[in-house]
Motif scaffolding. Structure first.
Motif, PDB file in Angstrom:
ATOM      1  N   VAL A  97       3.627   4.446 -25.105  1.00 30.40           N
ATOM      2  CA  VAL A  97       3.757   4.764 -23.687  1.00 30.40           C
ATOM      3  C   VAL A  97       3.539   3.499 -22.856  1.00 30.40           C
ATOM      4  CG1 VAL A  97       2.830   6.125 -21.788  1.00 30.40           C
ATOM      5  CG2 VAL A  97       2.966   7.114 -24.079  1.00 30.40           C
ATOM      6  N   SER A  98       4.430   3.254 -21.914  1.00 28.50           N
ATOM      7  CA  SER A  98       4.302   2.070 -21.077  1.00 28.50           C
ATOM      8  C   SER A  98       3.137   2.215 -20.111  1.00 28.50           C
ATOM      9  CB  SER A  98       5.592   1.830 -20.291  1.00 28.50           C
ATOM     10  OG  SER A  98       5.753   2.835 -19.300  1.00 28.50           O
ATOM     11  N   GLU A  99       2.638   1.072 -19.616  1.00 25.18           N
ATOM     12  CA  GLU A  99       1.525   1.085 -18.673  1.00 25.18           C
ATOM     13  C   GLU A  99       1.901   1.824 -17.393  1.00 25.18           C
ATOM     14  OE1 GLU A  99      -2.105   0.417 -16.789  1.00 25.18           O
ATOM     15  OE2 GLU A  99      -1.500   0.373 -18.889  1.00 25.18           O
ATOM     16  N   SER A 100       3.136   1.632 -16.925  1.00 25.12           N
ATOM     17  CA  SER A 100       3.568   2.290 -15.680  1.00 25.12           C
ATOM     18  C   SER A 100       3.618   3.803 -15.856  1.00 25.12           C
ATOM     19  CB  SER A 100       4.947   1.764 -15.257  1.00 25.12           C
ATOM     20  OG  SER A 100       4.873   0.414 -14.895  1.00 25.12           O
ATOM     21  N   ARG A 101       4.147   4.252 -16.978  1.00 29.65           N
ATOM     22  CA  ARG A 101       4.217   5.699 -17.223  1.00 29.65           C
ATOM     23  C   ARG A 101       2.809   6.290 -17.302  1.00 29.65           C
ATOM     24  NH1 ARG A 101       7.980   9.460 -19.486  1.00 29.65           N
ATOM     25  NH2 ARG A 101       6.867  11.228 -20.428  1.00 29.65           N
ATOM     26  N   ARG A 102       1.908   5.572 -17.970  1.00 30.68           N
ATOM     27  CA  ARG A 102       0.527   6.046 -18.071  1.00 30.68           C
ATOM     28  C   ARG A 102      -0.105   6.156 -16.694  1.00 30.68           C
ATOM     29  NH1 ARG A 102      -4.666   4.375 -18.250  1.00 30.68           N
ATOM     30  NH2 ARG A 102      -4.057   2.282 -17.607  1.00 30.68           N
ATOM     31  N   ARG A 103       0.130   5.181 -15.846  1.00 30.68           N
ATOM     32  CA  ARG A 103      -0.435   5.207 -14.491  1.00 30.68           C
ATOM     33  C   ARG A 103       0.114   6.379 -13.692  1.00 30.68           C
ATOM     34  NH1 ARG A 103       0.564  -0.827 -12.437  1.00 30.68           N
ATOM     35  NH2 ARG A 103       0.043   0.139 -10.419  1.00 30.68           N
ATOM     36  N   ILE A 104       1.366   6.688 -13.889  1.00 31.93           N
ATOM     37  CA  ILE A 104       1.966   7.830 -13.188  1.00 31.93           C
ATOM     38  C   ILE A 104       1.310   9.127 -13.641  1.00 31.93           C
ATOM     39  CG2 ILE A 104       4.075   9.192 -12.909  1.00 31.93           C
ATOM     40  CD1 ILE A 104       5.626   6.510 -13.164  1.00 31.93           C
ATOM     41  N   GLU A 105       1.125   9.284 -14.942  1.00 35.75           N
ATOM     42  CA  GLU A 105       0.527  10.512 -15.465  1.00 35.75           C
ATOM     43  C   GLU A 105      -0.927  10.669 -15.011  1.00 35.75           C
ATOM     44  OE1 GLU A 105       0.980  10.985 -19.643  1.00 35.75           O
ATOM     45  OE2 GLU A 105       3.156  10.769 -19.607  1.00 35.75           O
ATOM     46  N   VAL A 106      -1.668   9.559 -15.006  1.00 35.81           N
ATOM     47  CA  VAL A 106      -3.068   9.612 -14.570  1.00 35.81           C
ATOM     48  C   VAL A 106      -3.151   9.985 -13.093  1.00 35.81           C
ATOM     49  CG1 VAL A 106      -5.141   8.236 -14.157  1.00 35.81           C
ATOM     50  CG2 VAL A 106      -3.918   8.032 -16.326  1.00 35.81           C
ATOM     51  N   ALA A 107      -2.313   9.366 -12.283  1.00 30.53           N
ATOM     52  CA  ALA A 107      -2.301   9.679 -10.849  1.00 30.53           C
ATOM     53  C   ALA A 107      -1.889  11.130 -10.627  1.00 30.53           C
ATOM     54  CB  ALA A 107      -1.356   8.731 -10.112  1.00 30.53           C
ATOM     55  N   ALA A 108      -0.930  11.602 -11.431  1.00 34.43           N
ATOM     56  CA  ALA A 108      -0.487  12.996 -11.308  1.00 34.43           C
ATOM     57  C   ALA A 108      -1.619  13.950 -11.647  1.00 34.43           C
ATOM     58  CB  ALA A 108       0.712  13.236 -12.223  1.00 34.43           C
ATOM     59  N   CYS A 109      -2.423  13.623 -12.667  1.00 33.06           N
ATOM     60  CA  CYS A 109      -3.579  14.464 -13.024  1.00 33.06           C
ATOM     61  C   CYS A 109      -4.531  14.596 -11.843  1.00 33.06           C
ATOM     62  CB  CYS A 109      -4.317  13.864 -14.217  1.00 33.06           C
ATOM     63  SG  CYS A 109      -3.589  14.221 -15.813  1.00 33.06           S
ATOM     64  N   GLU A 110      -4.795  13.489 -11.186  1.00 30.24           N
ATOM     65  CA  GLU A 110      -5.726  13.497 -10.058  1.00 30.24           C
ATOM     66  C   GLU A 110      -5.185  14.334  -8.901  1.00 30.24           C
ATOM     67  OE1 GLU A 110      -6.134   9.356  -9.290  1.00 30.24           O
ATOM     68  OE2 GLU A 110      -7.455   8.992 -11.003  1.00 30.24           O
ATOM     69  N   LEU A 111      -3.894  14.200  -8.617  1.00 28.35           N
ATOM     70  CA  LEU A 111      -3.300  14.961  -7.520  1.00 28.35           C
ATOM     71  C   LEU A 111      -3.183  16.444  -7.868  1.00 28.35           C
ATOM     72  CD1 LEU A 111      -0.525  12.425  -6.445  1.00 28.35           C
ATOM     73  CD2 LEU A 111      -2.612  12.990  -5.196  1.00 28.35           C
ATOM     74  N   GLY A 154       1.225  21.149  -3.980  1.00 27.44           N
ATOM     75  CA  GLY A 154       0.519  20.378  -2.965  1.00 27.44           C
ATOM     76  C   GLY A 154       0.673  18.882  -3.051  1.00 27.44           C
ATOM     77  N   PHE A 155       1.370  18.379  -4.054  1.00 33.90           N
ATOM     78  CA  PHE A 155       1.548  16.929  -4.112  1.00 33.90           C
ATOM     79  C   PHE A 155       3.033  16.580  -4.172  1.00 33.90           C
ATOM     80  CE2 PHE A 155       2.266  17.370  -8.659  1.00 33.90           C
ATOM     81  CZ  PHE A 155       2.966  16.220  -9.021  1.00 33.90           C
ATOM     82  N   GLY A 156       3.368  15.444  -3.569  1.00 34.29           N
ATOM     83  CA  GLY A 156       4.749  14.980  -3.555  1.00 34.29           C
ATOM     84  C   GLY A 156       4.879  13.636  -4.241  1.00 34.29           C
ATOM     85  N   LEU A 157       6.110  13.210  -4.447  1.00 37.55           N
ATOM     86  CA  LEU A 157       6.349  11.968  -5.172  1.00 37.55           C
ATOM     87  C   LEU A 157       5.944  10.747  -4.358  1.00 37.55           C
ATOM     88  CD1 LEU A 157       9.716  12.674  -7.004  1.00 37.55           C
ATOM     89  CD2 LEU A 157       7.368  13.009  -7.778  1.00 37.55           C
ATOM     90  N   LYS A 158       5.995  10.847  -3.034  1.00 40.85           N
ATOM     91  CA  LYS A 158       5.558   9.713  -2.220  1.00 40.85           C
ATOM     92  C   LYS A 158       4.061   9.480  -2.407  1.00 40.85           C
ATOM     93  CE  LYS A 158       5.417   7.873   2.471  1.00 40.85           C
ATOM     94  NZ  LYS A 158       5.748   8.111   3.907  1.00 40.85           N
ATOM     95  N   ALA A 159       3.293  10.567  -2.352  1.00 43.23           N
ATOM     96  CA  ALA A 159       1.852  10.453  -2.572  1.00 43.23           C
ATOM     97  C   ALA A 159       1.563   9.975  -3.993  1.00 43.23           C
ATOM     98  CB  ALA A 159       1.175  11.801  -2.331  1.00 43.23           C
ATOM     99  N   LEU A 160       2.367  10.416  -4.941  1.00 42.85           N
ATOM    100  CA  LEU A 160       2.191   9.989  -6.327  1.00 42.85           C
ATOM    101  C   LEU A 160       2.469   8.502  -6.478  1.00 42.85           C
ATOM    102  CD1 LEU A 160       1.689  10.712  -9.289  1.00 42.85           C
ATOM    103  CD2 LEU A 160       4.116  11.291  -9.482  1.00 42.85           C
ATOM    104  N   SER A 161       3.524   8.030  -5.807  1.00 42.84           N
ATOM    105  CA  SER A 161       3.868   6.608  -5.851  1.00 42.84           C
ATOM    106  C   SER A 161       2.720   5.757  -5.308  1.00 42.84           C
ATOM    107  CB  SER A 161       5.144   6.353  -5.039  1.00 42.84           C
ATOM    108  OG  SER A 161       5.414   4.977  -4.931  1.00 42.84           O
ATOM    109  N   GLU A 162       2.132   6.212  -4.206  1.00 38.01           N
ATOM    110  CA  GLU A 162       1.018   5.474  -3.600  1.00 38.01           C
ATOM    111  C   GLU A 162      -0.215   5.506  -4.500  1.00 38.01           C
ATOM    112  OE1 GLU A 162       0.508   7.355   0.144  1.00 38.01           O
ATOM    113  OE2 GLU A 162       2.298   6.441   1.052  1.00 38.01           O
ATOM    114  N   ALA A 163      -0.503   6.664  -5.077  1.00 39.85           N
ATOM    115  CA  ALA A 163      -1.683   6.798  -5.927  1.00 39.85           C
ATOM    116  C   ALA A 163      -1.548   5.965  -7.205  1.00 39.85           C
ATOM    117  CB  ALA A 163      -1.903   8.263  -6.284  1.00 39.85           C
ATOM    118  N   ALA A 164      -0.331   5.878  -7.731  1.00 38.13           N
ATOM    119  CA  ALA A 164      -0.101   5.112  -8.957  1.00 38.13           C
ATOM    120  C   ALA A 164       0.068   3.626  -8.687  1.00 38.13           C
ATOM    121  CB  ALA A 164       1.130   5.642  -9.680  1.00 38.13           C
ATOM    122  N   GLY A 165       0.293   3.268  -7.414  1.00 40.54           N
ATOM    123  CA  GLY A 165       0.504   1.871  -7.067  1.00 40.54           C
ATOM    124  C   GLY A 165       1.814   1.331  -7.596  1.00 40.54           C
ATOM    125  N   LEU A 166       2.858   2.189  -7.602  1.00 42.36           N
ATOM    126  CA  LEU A 166       4.168   1.800  -8.126  1.00 42.36           C
ATOM    127  C   LEU A 166       5.252   2.120  -7.109  1.00 42.36           C
ATOM    128  CD1 LEU A 166       3.787   3.259 -11.733  1.00 42.36           C
ATOM    129  CD2 LEU A 166       3.824   0.825 -11.112  1.00 42.36           C
TER     130      LEU A 166
END
Length: 254
Positions: A2-16, A24-36
């Motif tokens: 698993v790439s680092e970026s994909r892992r960061r997305i999944e971790v941020a998604a867990c938190e949201l 209650g969560f959108g992709l814009k908020a996910l992008s900001e939370a993941a820093g991508l």
């Protein structure tokens, strides 16, 4: 791998997901939370929000199951660690972050089939891992499975109560109740396996095919001794290290 970026997305998604649920969560908020960048989200997850949620929820279940399976065979320490983990999580988030399986299960699981199925799979992973631990300590498959389901259900219910009441007390109360239930279940199971003397109830002695089939005869004190001996080995000190290691890798448990 698993790439680092994909892992960061999944971790941020867990938190949201734990905080807001599926809707209650959108992709814009996910992008900001993941820093991508926003475009990076779709690069790794062409299926968008639903694919991301399914991956995050499923991954959480796998991680929880692995943590339980790798824990020393101290069922009381393992149970307590699950509840104490949520106590710390809620307190540190001002009662906002719930369970990344249970929260989307309530918000999204009723109308998005893929989310519902992912939540079911994640809960199954937790129950099977905990049931396996109980079976290793001497319970029959049926008894272990039923008790594991009860503990997971109690954990989710206590999390909801604690979040609503903004108090850790429901988690502490239910954790103590689960410890008592586990002790009672082991005591009852071990007593059921003690053979009955002929003429005092018949030759079988258990009345349960699940217990009889393939299960050795175990004295009540023997099962209790195994459980207590596991606790005496210091397993309670090792389990939090497992959880801490996972938190250091920024993977959110439920």
């Amino acid at each position: 791998m698993v790439s680092e970026s994909r892992r960061r997305i999944e971790v941020a998604a867990c938190e949201l997901l734990a905080r807001h649920g599926y809707h209650g969560f959108g992709l814009k908020a996910l992008s900001e939370a993941a820093g991508l960048p926003y475009g990076s989200i779709y690069h790794h997850f062409p299926g968008g929000k639903e694919e991301i949620a399914v991956a995050a929820i499923t991954g959480t279940g796998v991680l929880c199951g692995r943590m339980i399976r790798q824990a020393p065979t101290d069922v009381f320490a393992t149970t307590n660690t699950l509840f104490e983990f949520m106590v710390a999580k809620l307190a540190h988030s001002d009662w906002a972050d719930g369970c990344p399986i249970g929260t989307p299960g309530l918000d999204g699981g009723s109308d998005v089939e893929a989310v519902r199925a992912a939540c079911g799979t994640a809960f199954d992973a937790m129950e099977q891992a905990f049931g396996g631990l109980l079976a290793e300590l001497g319970l029959s498959g049926q008894e272990a499975g039923e008790l594991a389901t009860t503990v997971v259900a109690a954990y989710e219910g206590a999390t909801l109560l604690a979040r609503v009441r903004r108090s850790e007390e429901p988690l502490h109360t239910v954790a103590r109740a689960m410890e008592r239930l586990i002790r009672v279940t082991f005591a009852a199971a071990s007593q059921a396996q003690v053979p009955v003397v002929a003429g005092e109830g018949g030759p079988s002695g258990t009345g349960s095919s699940d217990v009889d089939t393939g299960m050795p005869e175990v004295e009540s004190a023997d099962v209790e001794a195994r459980v207590i001996a596991a606790a005496a080995e210091g397993a309670a000190e090792n389990i939090p290290d497992v959880v801490l290691d996972q938190r250091d890798s920024r993977v959110t448990l439920d």
